[in-house]
Design an enzyme around this catalytic site. Structure first.
Site, PDB file in Angstrom:
ATOM      1  N   GLU A 173       0.834  -1.209   0.000  1.00 47.75           N
ATOM      2  CA  GLU A 173       0.000   0.000   0.000  1.00 47.75           C
ATOM      3  C   GLU A 173       0.870   1.261   0.000  1.00 47.75           C
ATOM      4  O   GLU A 173       0.663   2.185   0.803  1.00 47.75           O
ATOM      5  CB  GLU A 173      -0.979  -0.014   1.173  1.00 47.75           C
ATOM      6  CG  GLU A 173      -2.028  -1.102   1.044  1.00 47.75           C
ATOM      7  CD  GLU A 173      -3.190  -0.978   2.040  1.00 47.75           C
ATOM      8  OE1 GLU A 173      -3.178  -0.045   2.870  1.00 47.75           O
ATOM      9  OE2 GLU A 173      -4.095  -1.816   1.975  1.00 47.75           O
ATOM     10  N   TYR A 240     -11.773  -3.993  -0.066  1.00 44.83           N
ATOM     11  CA  TYR A 240     -12.555  -4.466   1.074  1.00 44.83           C
ATOM     12  C   TYR A 240     -14.036  -4.193   0.843  1.00 44.83           C
ATOM     13  O   TYR A 240     -14.416  -3.206   0.213  1.00 44.83           O
ATOM     14  CB  TYR A 240     -12.101  -3.782   2.364  1.00 44.83           C
ATOM     15  CG  TYR A 240     -10.767  -4.296   2.865  1.00 44.83           C
ATOM     16  CD1 TYR A 240     -10.700  -5.455   3.629  1.00 44.83           C
ATOM     17  CD2 TYR A 240      -9.581  -3.628   2.570  1.00 44.83           C
ATOM     18  CE1 TYR A 240      -9.477  -5.939   4.085  1.00 44.83           C
ATOM     19  CE2 TYR A 240      -8.362  -4.105   3.021  1.00 44.83           C
ATOM     20  CZ  TYR A 240      -8.316  -5.261   3.781  1.00 44.83           C
ATOM     21  OH  TYR A 240      -7.115  -5.751   4.225  1.00 44.83           O
ATOM     22  N   GLU A 296      -5.263  -8.606  -0.414  1.00 40.59           N
ATOM     23  CA  GLU A 296      -6.118  -8.193   0.705  1.00 40.59           C
ATOM     24  C   GLU A 296      -7.534  -8.057   0.181  1.00 40.59           C
ATOM     25  O   GLU A 296      -7.802  -7.237  -0.699  1.00 40.59           O
ATOM     26  CB  GLU A 296      -5.648  -6.883   1.338  1.00 40.59           C
ATOM     27  CG  GLU A 296      -4.337  -6.994   2.094  1.00 40.59           C
ATOM     28  CD  GLU A 296      -3.987  -5.743   2.900  1.00 40.59           C
ATOM     29  OE1 GLU A 296      -4.924  -5.034   3.346  1.00 40.59           O
ATOM     30  OE2 GLU A 296      -2.792  -5.479   3.068  1.00 40.59           O
TER      31      GLU A 296
END
Length: 496
Positions: A173, A240, A296
């Site tokens: 990130e 997410y 992720e």
């Protein structure tokens, strides 16, 4: 009745086992208490690693594990986590909860975890606050067999033979917690750092992963592929699922029907993300040499009341099982580009597959989805299409059914299909083109949308044998209850 059409003879690519990978960060109780309790703990363990957790994870055939972060990776200095535990440096985990990190779980402990799990290690290096030398020496410490300062240090710390490091991430990130970099700047830094992630073994080459985009940042993907594509093996993607806005995440339990369907709508956005990022990658890499690594993903809800907000501990319901089923189906169907994915996270954090409390452990509904889907690992994706209806609310419409199908090495079809409806069952006829079915058997995960397991009721949600699949002249007839996931193994008769 809806028909599920399958063409067993149209194979679209191999489903990498690593698509069902996992992620463990130094965050909350994921590592400490969740995975690692120390050799002196009264909780049963082998070399400090919880026996119950390891056994549960081995049962779902965890193929690869990412560590040590996450945001933690870009403030992690690996030398702090080697040598005698009493002499290891302590630090404050400024990203996650402000607690003391004593570095008792480091490189040797992680590699021991991978050994016990029988999985491949995915190490995430520190580009944000680390140096090229630090990253280079870590790779040397882990993988060099000859005589060198780092190899000798490894031997001094009790490991004679080098480890095999399968995957190495160069930063995490870096558009955010990993340095707030612009894509052009990171691309140049990646080119420099990866140069020193050396392959010390002629038999084994490290798979180098560049930090990819946050969600729909297509400019980042374009810039990285253009400037550094030839230097990478994989490009990561993070996304997410939460129903509304990031700043107003909602509770993991107690949600209403509107929130349920809105969450599934946001889950299905993964299809667009993977498709559009893949299209950009195709322009620079038409041979699909570079893998899309979704390292992720998962649901991000509010933390459970009374817990440390920096620990990201949340419950896990049948809604989360639907998120997992849909997402893994999407990855399967994009297996020509998606080569690895890592759910966030393994234990006690976000969409965890396991929860622990002291000596107790519970398997979440998400765990059971991974248990159903493990049959896809290494299989050949085959063409499939299911007739569908749109369901949901006025503001969130989703397809009722979501599937993927593969063929295993024995020529059997492995079918996973989810019924996303909260209240409506559906009869289905599986039709394999040009083939007859000789047998079908399966397992099912079912429940109400808000059902979940607790330490007092650990088996409130669990898989069970599915006996309603009837093989006949026209295929396999079966019924999907509302809010359920089914895995079928379908045996076909030989052609001719």
């Amino acid at each position: 009745m809806k028909k599920l059409y399958v063409n067993p003879d149209e194979k679209l690519g191999r489903i990498s086992p690593e698509i069902q990978g996992h992620f463990s960060e130094h965050l909350g109780r994921c590592i400490y208490e969740g995975i690692f309790v120390g050799e002196d703990s009264e909780i049963p363990n082998i070399n400090g690693l919880r026996t119950d957790v390891v056994e549960a994870l081995r049962a779902i055939r965890v193929p690869v594990l990412r560590w040590p972060g996450g945001c933690f990776a870009d403030e992690y200095h690996w030398m702090d986590g080697i040598g005698e535990k009493s002499g290891r440096k302590k630090m404050i985990n400024t990203h996650w909860g402000g607690v003391v990190e004593d570095n008792s779980f480091g490189t040797h402990e992680f590699m021991e975890l991978c050994r016990q799990l029988g999985c491949k290690p995915y190490i995430n290096g520190n580009l944000g606050s680390g140096t090229v030398r630090e990253m280079s020496e870590w790779v040397e410490y882990m993988t060099f067999e000859g005589t060198s300062p780092m190899a000798d240090l490894r031997r001094k710390n009790g490991r004679e033979e080098p480890w095999q490091v399968d995957y190495f991430g160069v930063g995490n990130e870096n558009w955010g917690c990993g340095g707030n970099m612009l894509p052009e700047y990171y691309a140049n830094e990646y080119r420099r750092y990866q140069t020193y992630v050396r392959d010390y073994s002629e038999e084994h080459r490290i798979y180098r992963i560049a930090c990819g985009p946050n969600g729909d940042d297509y400019e980042w993907t374009d810039t990285l592929m253009k400037m550094a594509g030839k230097f990478m093996d994989g490009l990561s993607l993070h996304y997410y699922t939460y129903p509304y806005e990031w700043e107003n995440k909602t509770a993991a339990t107690g949600f209403d029907l509107a929130e349920y369907y809105q969450t599934l709508k946001k889950t299905l956005y993964m299809e667009e993300l993977v498709t559009r990022h893949s299209e950009i990658m195709d322009r620079y890499d038409p041979e699909k040499r570079v893998g899309l690594i979704v390292d992720e993903w998962g649901a991000w809800h509010q933390v459970e009341p009374g817990t440390n907000p920096g620990f990201l501990y949340q419950q896990n319901t049948m809604r989360d099982a639907m998120i997992a089923a849909v997402t893994l189906n999407i990855f399967n169907k994009h297996c020509s580009r998606v080569k690895m994915a890592n759910i966030a996270q393994m234990v006690n954090v976000l969409q965890a597959v396991l929860l622990t409390e002291g000596e107790r452990m519970v398997k979440t509904p998400t765990y059971h989805v991974f248990d159903l889907y493990k049959a896809h690992q290494g299989g050949q994706l085959v063409r499939s299409y299911v007739e569908n209806e749109t369901i949901g609310t006025d503001t969130a419409q989703v397809p009722q059914l979501h599937e993927s199908v593969s063929m295993d090495e024995d020529g059997r079809l492995q079918v996973t299909i989810a019924n996303l409806s909260a209240d409506q069952g559906q009869e289905i006829l599986l039709c394999p083109a040009g083939r007859k079915v000789s047998a079908a058997e399966g397992r099912i995960l079912r429940g109400n949308t808000g059902d979940y397991n607790t330490f007092e009721r650990p088996d409130a949600v669990k898989t069970e044998a599915y006996t309603e699949a009837a093989a006949g002249e026209k295929g396999v007839r079966f019924a999907l209850p509302a809010c359920s996931v089914v895995h079928l193994t379908v045996s076909l008769e030989e052609n001719g």
